[in-house]
Design an enzyme around this catalytic site. Sequence first.
Site, PDB file in Angstrom:
ATOM      1  CG  ASP A  99      -2.285  -0.529   0.984  1.00 55.80           C
ATOM      2  OD1 ASP A  99      -2.591  -0.528  -0.169  1.00 55.80           O
ATOM      3  OD2 ASP A  99      -2.725  -1.051   2.103  1.00 55.80           O
ATOM      4  CD  GLU A 105      -7.491   3.464   0.831  1.00 55.90           C
ATOM      5  OE1 GLU A 105      -7.978   4.625   1.318  1.00 55.90           O
ATOM      6  OE2 GLU A 105      -7.002   2.556   1.601  1.00 55.90           O
ATOM      7  CD  GLU A 124     -11.811  -2.141   2.959  1.00 54.35           C
ATOM      8  OE1 GLU A 124     -10.935  -1.784   2.490  1.00 54.35           O
ATOM      9  OE2 GLU A 124     -12.022  -1.992   4.241  1.00 54.35           O
TER      10      GLU A 124
END
Length: 273
Positions: free
Chosen positions: A92, A124, A191
């Site tokens: 990430d 993200e 998610e």
Amino acid sequence: MSVHVNKEVKKVTTHTLQKMKSVGEKISMITAYDYSFARLFDEAGIDVILVGDSASNVMAGHETTLPITLDQMIYHASSVIRGINRCFVVVDLPFGTYQANSKEALASAIRIMKETGAHAVKLEGGEEVLESVKRIVAAGIPVMGHLGLTPQSIYKFGTYTVRAREEAEANKLRNDAKLLEEAGCFGVVLEKIPAALAKEVSGSLVIPTIGIGAGMHCDGQVLVMHDLLGINTEFKPRFLRQYLNLYEQIIGAVKNYVHDVKAKDFPNDKEQY
Ligand code: KIV
């Protein structure tokens, strides 16, 4: 007869993951943050390890993923890389290392690749981060997207509840998923979104989707290792399947150790030099 790409390959690559999707083999992904667990997960046959910024929660005890730094992610990722042999490792990009502009995003991704030996980065967001995705991909670095509940935006959402239930947000997610694919992402994490939406998005993309709380129709699944192994007891969302209760087992074992030390039973005469 089902084909198991998983068993055929020496090392998992983005091509392996794409092939898994095309033959209908589900992709298994788990988080890890250190050498010892990465070794165990690789040995157990996991396809992808995610060095998630959830390290901020489960390793450092922060309430959110926001505080973890690039240096700390690099420390975790390089430890994981030393433990693996076969699986594909995604790291990430932490909060604040890619949102400002694509130049900074590329510099952060390059640091991760150079200093850890990892195979890909994840970030993200959709349209907002598209330029960064394109720039990182153009540098030869595989990128995984992440849509739906994106924990780095928790203070914008205000809650960890299911995302994209409303049509406007679902439409944005459909569009973002397509844009990420077109920008060159090799996969997308979905998610905490409705299973029907995840099914539709997974069917509309060529690249694999990896779900967490997004139902059975994603092309793969990911769980945070602490949740799967039952190291956490407080976190019990509906989507979680807990495969062990390490919390109880570890407390039991350490209680026994404390007891044995206090009782002068450990070490005994066979356990000394
Ligand atoms: O950081 C993380 O662990 C993640 C997973 C929840 C997908 O991003």
